[in-house]
Design an enzyme around this catalytic site. Structure first.
Site, PDB file in Angstrom:
ATOM      1  N   LYS A 159      -2.760   5.760  -4.536  1.00 49.81           N
ATOM      2  CA  LYS A 159      -3.897   6.652  -4.334  1.00 49.81           C
ATOM      3  C   LYS A 159      -3.736   7.974  -5.070  1.00 49.81           C
ATOM      4  CE  LYS A 159      -4.026   4.766   0.346  1.00 49.81           C
ATOM      5  NZ  LYS A 159      -2.601   4.356   0.373  1.00 49.81           N
ATOM      6  N   ASP A 189       0.838  -1.199   0.000  1.00 53.29           N
ATOM      7  CA  ASP A 189       0.000   0.000   0.000  1.00 53.29           C
ATOM      8  C   ASP A 189       0.872   1.248   0.000  1.00 53.29           C
ATOM      9  OD1 ASP A 189      -1.434   2.246   1.880  1.00 53.29           O
ATOM     10  OD2 ASP A 189      -2.883   1.192   0.647  1.00 53.29           O
ATOM     11  N   HIS A 207      -7.685   9.321  -2.480  1.00 51.45           N
ATOM     12  CA  HIS A 207      -7.075   9.364  -1.151  1.00 51.45           C
ATOM     13  C   HIS A 207      -7.961  10.048  -0.105  1.00 51.45           C
ATOM     14  CE1 HIS A 207      -2.869   9.291   0.875  1.00 51.45           C
ATOM     15  NE2 HIS A 207      -3.817   9.051   1.749  1.00 51.45           N
TER      16      HIS A 207
END
Length: 334
Positions: free
Chosen positions: A69, A35, A102
């Site tokens: 993101k 991530d 995000h």
């Protein structure tokens, strides 16, 4: 799939060398879910490591699940493609497995600034942000093959439902702050009803933030920023790692408090992405599949919920009422 959330590459937090060490340790330990985000500034460091692993034939691209993101300055239909292409270039990839917005708040694009601020040190909000239009830009990335799936981060139920109701490609995932002190039970139930998976960041709290912001406080140019002052104060919230109930359950199972907190989230059917730059802790955080919390353990941990008062990743905007109302509608996230 085993997950890791990479440290953010702020100068006071983690260097590129630390990120590369963390990622190598994670991949060696068996993590396969990575991530990151444009906002973190660490995509290039991650891409460098991934290329080495791919070139060495230790891993294939299909072995990994990579998430990044869209930054707040990209929260516009016209800018989504540009920022995803920048992320892909840095990561040295042709696609990501999941691309998230995000945050619900849009910021004005001003040059190459990631966090544009006004003269008072407040985020420079984009009052024209339209979530429905923005989502169409996200869908276009799936159509183009640059993202396998798309989702949201730091959105509330009302915002999610508005996007979901008009979406051609439904949100696949919601990533939010979630831990035993901030359990988000209503939001997770809402997502389950819409077949949206939930991913928890800060699953063990944020024990490293006080030290990070102690350093930031010593930097006058950073500490004078209004949005960081409120964040600094919230970073002092007590970590669940030291909660007596958590410590008791950890002793019962001969596990660490972090392992108990991660296991509790997994048993709720939620993805957990603990963040660490320490190889030993990265390995330790993965050792959560050889035990199970019983019903009494789960119930005791459920009782620790303190609600939004324990939320760390939020910002109080000191600005006009019109902007404050906009921020409220957008979910108080930055």
């Amino acid at each position: 799939m085993n997950k890791i959330r990479l440290p953010k590459a702020h100068p006071e937090h983690a260097s590129n060398e630390e990120i590369e060490t963390s990622l190598n340790a994670a991949l060696e330990a068996g993590y396969r879910h990575i991530d990151t985000a444009f906002l973190y500034g660490n995509e290039a460091a991650i891409g460098k490591v991934l290329k080495k692993w791919f070139d060495s034939k230790k891993l294939k691209r299909d072995d990994l699940f990579i998430v990044t993101k869209l930054p707040h300055v990209g929260n516009s239909f016209e800018r989504v493609e540009k920022y995803l292409k920048r992320s892909l270039e840095a990561l040295q990839l042709s696609y990501v497995d999941l691309y998230l917005i995000h945050g619900a708040i849009g910021l004005q694009e001003r040059g190459d600034e990631i966090r544009p601020l006004d003269e008072k040190g407040n985020p420079l909000l984009d009052m024209k942000t339209d979530h429905v239009s923005l989502w169409k830009g996200m869908e276009a990335q799936v159509d183009a093959g640059r993202a396998k799936a798309i989702g949201l981060s730091n959105f509330n139920a009302r915002q999610i439902k508005r996007i979901w109701s008009s979406a051609r490609i439904k949100p696949a995932n919601l990533q939010v702050e979630l831990n035993v002190y901030f359990q988000q039970r209503e939001l997770t139930a809402f997502c389950k009803a819409l077949d949206i998976t939930v991913c928890a960041y800060a699953p063990i709290g944020s024990p490293g933030l006080p030290e990070v912001f102690k350093k930031m406080r010593q930097n006058e140019s950073l500490y004078k920023l209004n949005y960081l002052k409120s964040f600094l104060l919230r970073s002092l919230i007590t970590s669940p790692l030291s909660d007596p109930v958590v410590l008791k359950i950890a002793k019962k199972h001969n596990k660490t408090p972090a392992q108990v907190l991660i296991r509790w989230i997994i048993q709720r059917g939620i993805v957990a992405i603990p963040k660490s730059k320490t190889p030993s802790r990265i390995k330790e955080n993965l050792q959560v599949f050889d035990f199970e919390l019983d019903e009494s353990d789960m119930d005791e941990l459920y009782k620790l919920d303190k609600g939004p008062s324990s939320r760390v990743f939020t910002v109080e905007l000191n600005t006009t009422s019109a902007l404050a109302n906009y921020a409220t509608e957008a979910g108080h996230t930055y």
